[in-house]
Design a protein around this motif. Sequence first.
Motif, PDB file in Angstrom:
ATOM      1  N   LEU A 232      13.307  -6.866  -0.107  1.00  0.00           N
ATOM      2  CA  LEU A 232      12.115  -6.020  -0.251  1.00  0.00           C
ATOM      3  C   LEU A 232      10.960  -6.898  -0.695  1.00  0.00           C
ATOM      4  O   LEU A 232      11.024  -7.521  -1.758  1.00  0.00           O
ATOM      5  CB  LEU A 232      12.372  -4.901  -1.269  1.00  0.00           C
ATOM      6  N   ILE A 233       9.909  -6.946   0.124  1.00  0.00           N
ATOM      7  CA  ILE A 233       8.739  -7.746  -0.222  1.00  0.00           C
ATOM      8  C   ILE A 233       7.657  -6.855  -0.818  1.00  0.00           C
ATOM      9  O   ILE A 233       7.353  -5.772  -0.305  1.00  0.00           O
ATOM     10  CB  ILE A 233       8.192  -8.510   1.003  1.00  0.00           C
ATOM     11  N   GLU A 234       7.129  -7.292  -1.957  1.00  0.00           N
ATOM     12  CA  GLU A 234       5.947  -6.667  -2.556  1.00  0.00           C
ATOM     13  C   GLU A 234       4.759  -7.546  -2.162  1.00  0.00           C
ATOM     14  O   GLU A 234       4.584  -8.647  -2.678  1.00  0.00           O
ATOM     15  CB  GLU A 234       6.089  -6.590  -4.078  1.00  0.00           C
ATOM     16  N   MET A 235       3.963  -7.067  -1.204  1.00  0.00           N
ATOM     17  CA  MET A 235       2.958  -7.913  -0.561  1.00  0.00           C
ATOM     18  C   MET A 235       1.773  -8.249  -1.447  1.00  0.00           C
ATOM     19  O   MET A 235       1.062  -9.230  -1.203  1.00  0.00           O
ATOM     20  CB  MET A 235       2.470  -7.240   0.729  1.00  0.00           C
ATOM     21  N   GLY A 236       1.539  -7.446  -2.467  1.00  0.00           N
ATOM     22  CA  GLY A 236       0.399  -7.676  -3.338  1.00  0.00           C
ATOM     23  C   GLY A 236       0.108  -6.415  -4.138  1.00  0.00           C
ATOM     24  O   GLY A 236       0.771  -5.382  -3.948  1.00  0.00           O
ATOM     25  N   PHE A 237      -0.866  -6.479  -5.015  1.00  0.00           N
ATOM     26  CA  PHE A 237      -1.186  -5.357  -5.893  1.00  0.00           C
ATOM     27  C   PHE A 237      -2.400  -4.589  -5.385  1.00  0.00           C
ATOM     28  O   PHE A 237      -3.509  -5.113  -5.354  1.00  0.00           O
ATOM     29  CB  PHE A 237      -1.444  -5.859  -7.317  1.00  0.00           C
ATOM     30  N   LEU A 238      -2.147  -3.338  -5.001  1.00  0.00           N
ATOM     31  CA  LEU A 238      -3.248  -2.471  -4.590  1.00  0.00           C
ATOM     32  C   LEU A 238      -4.133  -2.107  -5.780  1.00  0.00           C
ATOM     33  O   LEU A 238      -5.283  -1.680  -5.608  1.00  0.00           O
ATOM     34  CB  LEU A 238      -2.699  -1.196  -3.948  1.00  0.00           C
ATOM     35  N   SER A 239      -3.617  -2.281  -6.969  1.00  0.00           N
ATOM     36  CA  SER A 239      -4.381  -1.985  -8.185  1.00  0.00           C
ATOM     37  C   SER A 239      -5.352  -3.112  -8.538  1.00  0.00           C
ATOM     38  O   SER A 239      -6.225  -2.931  -9.393  1.00  0.00           O
ATOM     39  CB  SER A 239      -3.421  -1.747  -9.360  1.00  0.00           C
ATOM     40  N   ASN A 240      -5.205  -4.255  -7.879  1.00  0.00           N
ATOM     41  CA  ASN A 240      -6.139  -5.355  -8.075  1.00  0.00           C
ATOM     42  C   ASN A 240      -7.226  -5.269  -7.015  1.00  0.00           C
ATOM     43  O   ASN A 240      -6.930  -5.334  -5.815  1.00  0.00           O
ATOM     44  CB  ASN A 240      -5.401  -6.689  -7.984  1.00  0.00           C
ATOM     45  N   PRO A 241      -8.480  -5.115  -7.410  1.00  0.00           N
ATOM     46  CA  PRO A 241      -9.560  -4.887  -6.431  1.00  0.00           C
ATOM     47  C   PRO A 241      -9.646  -5.971  -5.347  1.00  0.00           C
ATOM     48  O   PRO A 241      -9.831  -5.661  -4.166  1.00  0.00           O
ATOM     49  CB  PRO A 241     -10.829  -4.850  -7.289  1.00  0.00           C
ATOM     50  N   ASP A 242      -9.522  -7.221  -5.746  1.00  0.00           N
ATOM     51  CA  ASP A 242      -9.648  -8.303  -4.769  1.00  0.00           C
ATOM     52  C   ASP A 242      -8.477  -8.314  -3.783  1.00  0.00           C
ATOM     53  O   ASP A 242      -8.665  -8.458  -2.574  1.00  0.00           O
ATOM     54  CB  ASP A 242      -9.737  -9.653  -5.483  1.00  0.00           C
ATOM     55  N   GLU A 243      -7.259  -8.178  -4.317  1.00  0.00           N
ATOM     56  CA  GLU A 243      -6.091  -8.201  -3.441  1.00  0.00           C
ATOM     57  C   GLU A 243      -6.054  -6.954  -2.568  1.00  0.00           C
ATOM     58  O   GLU A 243      -5.673  -7.016  -1.387  1.00  0.00           O
ATOM     59  CB  GLU A 243      -4.817  -8.304  -4.282  1.00  0.00           C
ATOM     60  N   ASP A 244      -6.458  -5.831  -3.123  1.00  0.00           N
ATOM     61  CA  ASP A 244      -6.532  -4.590  -2.348  1.00  0.00           C
ATOM     62  C   ASP A 244      -7.496  -4.760  -1.173  1.00  0.00           C
ATOM     63  O   ASP A 244      -7.184  -4.361  -0.035  1.00  0.00           O
ATOM     64  CB  ASP A 244      -6.998  -3.454  -3.270  1.00  0.00           C
ATOM     65  N   ALA A 245      -8.655  -5.351  -1.432  1.00  0.00           N
ATOM     66  CA  ALA A 245      -9.656  -5.540  -0.378  1.00  0.00           C
ATOM     67  C   ALA A 245      -9.126  -6.458   0.723  1.00  0.00           C
ATOM     68  O   ALA A 245      -9.365  -6.217   1.912  1.00  0.00           O
ATOM     69  CB  ALA A 245     -10.942  -6.106  -0.978  1.00  0.00           C
TER      70      ALA A 245
END
Length: 275
Positions: A232-245
Amino acid sequence: MESVKRLICMLLAFLCIGGCRNRQTLTEQQPQEPQQSTKIEVDNAPSNHVPSETEEPEPVLPLAEKIICVDPGHEVTSQRVQEPISPHSNATKEAFVGGASGRNQTEEQLNLAVGLRLQVLLEEQGAKVIMTRTTHESDMTSYKRAQMANENHSDLCIRIHADGSSDASVYGMSMLVPYGDQLASQDIVQPSQAAGECVLNAALAATGAKNNGIVQRSDLTGFNFAEVPTILIEMGFLSNPDEDARMETEEYRDKLAQGICNGIIDYFASVSDNQ
């Protein structure tokens, strides 16, 4: 009178000699019949034999004959049901839980977008791809998703997710792998670990994301009921504005899918090398 007889005899003799010469000349001038040739003629008829040309075999695609289950996490559903956590326990949990959310996207939307891209890339490399869902609406619990991978004898199941945190400064990519005594099969631990390392490294290389490492989990239904290697890959944090963008852009989603595909190719190449 005698002289006349001699004259006539001389004349007859002359005519006889001349006729013989003429007949000899005619005989010499008459064309002779051609002799039958004893030369063996070469058969110029076309042969049925066609010289074989050296044909290069078609290259074998790196994922040929591989069955890969792609599981975009979460879904849109109004169902509220419980599902078991492990085949070794009577404990249950809520089957459908909402994922993380970004500014303009939900985790369900992101997971599906990357999953569909990954499907195309894997098929281009020769794999048979089993999708747990291809639409936003779905009634696939984690237990059903694990069963789908098992029943199709998948060589690998890749579960696609994104993270969320109450701390908006947290960011980065991680890989979850099965571990512990709640698993249906301990045989999946080692290959899942190996696949997780390959896919995480390749996805990091493709995206430049921060490495949050590999995490062993024993509390996930999708892991505990798996009978095939599963990650299971967690691609990044949607809660982080930069990574979400970044994860909202088509370009970065392409990088995520390509990185995961590269890692899967690397994993099966390493398996082949060790056989």
